[in-house]
Design a protein around this motif. Structure first.
Motif, PDB file in Angstrom:
ATOM      1  N   ILE A 240       0.817  -1.214   0.000  1.00 29.71           N
ATOM      2  CA  ILE A 240       0.000   0.000   0.000  1.00 29.71           C
ATOM      3  C   ILE A 240       0.854   1.269   0.000  1.00 29.71           C
ATOM      4  O   ILE A 240       0.664   2.149  -0.841  1.00 29.71           O
ATOM      5  N   GLY A 241       1.790   1.392   0.921  1.00 28.34           N
ATOM      6  CA  GLY A 241       2.623   2.590   1.002  1.00 28.34           C
ATOM      7  C   GLY A 241       3.414   2.811  -0.284  1.00 28.34           C
ATOM      8  O   GLY A 241       3.474   3.920  -0.816  1.00 28.34           O
ATOM      9  N   TYR A 242       4.024   1.751  -0.774  1.00 29.80           N
ATOM     10  CA  TYR A 242       4.806   1.832  -2.011  1.00 29.80           C
ATOM     11  C   TYR A 242       3.928   2.283  -3.174  1.00 29.80           C
ATOM     12  O   TYR A 242       4.316   3.150  -3.960  1.00 29.80           O
ATOM     13  N   ASN A 243       2.723   1.717  -3.281  1.00 26.14           N
ATOM     14  CA  ASN A 243       1.802   2.085  -4.368  1.00 26.14           C
ATOM     15  C   ASN A 243       1.437   3.562  -4.308  1.00 26.14           C
ATOM     16  O   ASN A 243       1.367   4.234  -5.339  1.00 26.14           O
TER      17      ASN A 243
ATOM     18  N   VAL B   1      -2.733  13.798   0.770  1.00 19.23           N
ATOM     19  CA  VAL B   1      -3.446  14.025   2.032  1.00 19.23           C
ATOM     20  C   VAL B   1      -3.900  12.648   2.511  1.00 19.23           C
ATOM     21  O   VAL B   1      -4.676  11.975   1.846  1.00 19.23           O
ATOM     22  N   ILE B   2      -3.376  12.234   3.661  1.00 20.63           N
ATOM     23  CA  ILE B   2      -3.608  10.862   4.134  1.00 20.63           C
ATOM     24  C   ILE B   2      -4.017  10.866   5.606  1.00 20.63           C
ATOM     25  O   ILE B   2      -3.535  11.690   6.390  1.00 20.63           O
ATOM     26  N   GLY B   3      -4.902   9.950   5.970  1.00 21.54           N
ATOM     27  CA  GLY B   3      -5.286   9.783   7.371  1.00 21.54           C
ATOM     28  C   GLY B   3      -4.120   9.225   8.168  1.00 21.54           C
ATOM     29  O   GLY B   3      -3.308   8.470   7.639  1.00 21.54           O
ATOM     30  N   SER B   4      -4.046   9.590   9.443  1.00 20.51           N
ATOM     31  CA  SER B   4      -2.905   9.173  10.265  1.00 20.51           C
ATOM     32  C   SER B   4      -2.872   7.667  10.494  1.00 20.51           C
ATOM     33  O   SER B   4      -1.816   7.074  10.618  1.00 20.51           O
ATOM     34  N   ARG B   5      -4.026   7.057  10.561  1.00 21.81           N
ATOM     35  CA  ARG B   5      -4.098   5.603  10.736  1.00 21.81           C
ATOM     36  C   ARG B   5      -5.277   5.083   9.957  1.00 21.81           C
ATOM     37  O   ARG B   5      -6.340   5.697   9.938  1.00 21.81           O
TER      38      ARG B   5
ATOM     39  N   SER C 247      -5.169  -0.008  12.866  1.00 20.50           N
ATOM     40  CA  SER C 247      -4.693   0.964  13.851  1.00 20.50           C
ATOM     41  C   SER C 247      -3.860   0.345  14.981  1.00 20.50           C
ATOM     42  O   SER C 247      -3.124   1.047  15.645  1.00 20.50           O
ATOM     43  N   ALA C 248      -3.965  -0.942  15.190  1.00 21.41           N
ATOM     44  CA  ALA C 248      -3.200  -1.566  16.275  1.00 21.41           C
ATOM     45  C   ALA C 248      -1.730  -1.764  15.893  1.00 21.41           C
ATOM     46  O   ALA C 248      -0.891  -1.965  16.760  1.00 21.41           O
ATOM     47  N   LYS C 249      -1.399  -1.677  14.615  1.00 22.07           N
ATOM     48  CA  LYS C 249      -0.028  -1.925  14.165  1.00 22.07           C
ATOM     49  C   LYS C 249       0.970  -0.917  14.712  1.00 22.07           C
ATOM     50  O   LYS C 249       2.072  -1.261  15.081  1.00 22.07           O
ATOM     51  N   GLU C 250       0.609   0.349  14.701  1.00 20.16           N
ATOM     52  CA  GLU C 250       1.536   1.393  15.120  1.00 20.16           C
ATOM     53  C   GLU C 250       0.846   2.257  16.174  1.00 20.16           C
ATOM     54  O   GLU C 250      -0.356   2.464  16.112  1.00 20.16           O
ATOM     55  N   LEU C 251       1.611   2.784  17.100  1.00 21.53           N
ATOM     56  CA  LEU C 251       1.031   3.539  18.194  1.00 21.53           C
ATOM     57  C   LEU C 251       0.578   4.935  17.777  1.00 21.53           C
ATOM     58  O   LEU C 251      -0.553   5.317  18.034  1.00 21.53           O
TER      59      LEU C 251
ATOM     60  N   SER D 290       1.039   5.577   6.582  1.00 20.13           N
ATOM     61  CA  SER D 290       1.291   7.024   6.599  1.00 20.13           C
ATOM     62  C   SER D 290       2.737   7.309   6.997  1.00 20.13           C
ATOM     63  O   SER D 290       3.360   8.239   6.480  1.00 20.13           O
ATOM     64  N   ASN D 291       3.287   6.510   7.874  1.00 16.45           N
ATOM     65  CA  ASN D 291       4.679   6.664   8.277  1.00 16.45           C
ATOM     66  C   ASN D 291       5.604   6.433   7.078  1.00 16.45           C
ATOM     67  O   ASN D 291       6.535   7.205   6.840  1.00 16.45           O
ATOM     68  N   TYR D 292       5.348   5.388   6.312  1.00 13.24           N
ATOM     69  CA  TYR D 292       6.145   5.093   5.113  1.00 13.24           C
ATOM     70  C   TYR D 292       6.025   6.237   4.104  1.00 13.24           C
ATOM     71  O   TYR D 292       7.020   6.703   3.562  1.00 13.24           O
ATOM     72  N   VAL D 293       4.798   6.696   3.858  1.00 13.12           N
ATOM     73  CA  VAL D 293       4.549   7.736   2.862  1.00 13.12           C
ATOM     74  C   VAL D 293       5.261   9.033   3.237  1.00 13.12           C
ATOM     75  O   VAL D 293       5.929   9.647   2.403  1.00 13.12           O
TER      76      VAL D 293
END
Length: 136
Positions: A85-88, A103-107, A111-115, A121-124
């Protein structure tokens, strides 16, 4: 041109609403992208009911997004991708369409994957070479 990743989550909906607001101010167009994180040779391949159910859900998300954009006078295009997903998202944003912003949602749904930030979104935000707005 603003790229908005969508997955049906509340945060992606907030991202869409923010993108619409920005598009109205700048006279921009929106492209909503739904990326399915599925390997090309998935064990689900050929399981029609799973695929049909997912396609119905994606179409519903895209139609609702298109309707919301249209109500605000914004042109909305849609894209669907399969793979990481992030790569795409980054590949599409920096490809031949020359997007100005993501413009991307934070999670998203996972949502349980990252705090604090979602893994996508972190990758992007760390790999995109264009501005990224993360909406909480």
């Amino acid at each position: 041109k603003i790229l908005v990743p969508l997955d049906g989550s509340k945060n992606s909906q907030r991202g869409l609403e923010m993108a619409i607001s920005l598009a109205r101010q700048c006279g921009a167009t929106l492209t909503g992208v739904f990326s399915i994180n599925a390997p090309p040779h998935s064990e689900f391949r050929g399981v029609g009911s799973v695929e049909k159910s997912l396609n119905r859900e994606v179409k519903k998300i895209m139609e609702e997004s298109k309707t919301l954009a249209a109500k605000n006078g914004i042109v909305f295009k849609e894209k669907m991708m399969q793979g990481d997903i992030g790569y795409n998202i980054v590949k599409l944003a920096q490809g031949k369409e020359n997007f100005d912003m993501i413009v991307i949602g934070s999670r998203g749904r996972s949502s349980a994957k990252e705090l604090f930030f979602g893994s996508v979104s972190n990758y992007v935000i760390h790999t995109a070479k264009i501005p990224v707005l993360i909406v909480k």
